[in-house]
Design a protein around this motif. Structure first.
Motif, short mmCIF file in Angstrom:
data_model
loop_
_atom_site.label_atom_id
_atom_site.label_comp_id
_atom_site.label_asym_id
_atom_site.label_seq_id
_atom_site.Cartn_x
_atom_site.Cartn_y
_atom_site.Cartn_z
N LEU A 1 -5.32 -1.26 -2.98
CA LEU A 1 -4.11 -0.93 -2.23
C LEU A 1 -3.83 -1.95 -1.13
N ASP A 2 -4.87 -2.57 -0.60
CA ASP A 2 -4.71 -3.54 0.48
C ASP A 2 -4.80 -4.93 -0.11
N ALA B 1 0.82 -1.21 0.00
CA ALA B 1 0.00 0.00 0.00
C ALA B 1 0.86 1.27 0.00
N ASP C 1 -8.91 1.92 -2.68
CA ASP C 1 -8.58 1.30 -1.39
C ASP C 1 -8.52 -0.22 -1.47
#
Length: 251
Positions: A146-147, A58, A143
């Motif tokens: 990113l994770d 991330a 999001d």
């Protein structure tokens, strides 16, 4: 369905687990070395520190400011009534301008979502209908990409690890190499399993693939998925040509 954990339902569609194997476990913070642009010593193995790698993944993408994620996904069944699907996803993100464009395509269906920090729209195309527009019923921001929950799975698998010029390769083979609950699936139903992931020295999951053959009540289902992250720091996201039509149709 026993394979539900191997993919997600996005807006009513069955699509693969965007970003690679996203799960709901939150990250718990950034280590000092990760915050300084590195990865903690020993994070890559022999015992994988999946939390550190997920954080580094991330951090590096956030620092780069943009990236492209592409994925191919297929499900085949021996049953005439079983699931069957071939799907491609291309997702581009410009974190600085807060723009995202996510394209999902199958043989008879196309779905393109565009969004910024203030608005989001989606164009849906069916082979027999005119395009229609709607406001997405899901978060289309970066999001989930990113994770990387798939990095979290490395800690639960029996993998072989080797270093290459561009980073680290993890491979696993056989049903005994994967623990029950892999991407929330029922591993007891697995009949074969093959996995590979490439993680850069900075901790970014740049490539992955897996193939699972499972059986349920005599039905044999094969799930194949592969993806990669490219154009890190050089991805450009542009407004789609249909944006005006989408605004008019949804307001």
């Amino acid at each position: 369905m026993i394979i539900i954990g191997l993919f997600m339902l996005v807006g009513g569609m069955a699509v693969s687990g965007v970003l690679p194997g996203l799960d709901s476990t939150p990250l718990t913070g950034t280590s000092d070395s990760a915050a300084e642009g590195g990865v903690p010593d020993g994070a890559f193995g022999p015992s994988v520190n999946s939390t550190a790698l997920r954080q580094a993944h991330a951090d590096r993408l956030n620092e780069a400011g943009s990236f492209t994620f592409t994925e191919e996904y297929s499900v085949e069944s021996t049953s005439a009534d079983g699931p069957s699907r071939d799907e491609t996803i291309t997702a581009t993100f410009d974190l600085e301008s807060e723009q995202s464009l996510i394209e999902i395509s199958t043989a008879d269906f196309g779905r393109v979502a565009y969004g910024t920090s203030t608005e989001s729209y989606e164009r849906i195309e069916l082979s027999s209908e005119e395009p229609r527009y709607q406001v997405p019923d899901r978060d289309i921001g970066p999001d989930a990409y990113l994770d990387s929950g798939l990095l979290g799975e490395l800690e639960t698998m029996e993998t072989e690890h080797r270093e290459i010029e561009t980073g680290h390769v993890y491979t696993a083979s056989g049903v005994d190499a994967v623990s029950d609950g892999f991407l929330d699936a029922d591993v007891d139903s697995f009949r074969s399993f093959e996995f590979e992931a490439i993680v850069s020295d900075q901790g970014v999951l740049t490539e992955f693939s897996y193939r699972v053959v499972l059986e349920d009540g005599g039905e044999v289902i094969t799930v194949t998925r592969s993806g990669e992250i490219t154009d890190i720091g050089s991805t450009e996201v542009r407004e789609p040509g249909w944006l005006g039509d989408a605004r008019a149709a949804t307001n």
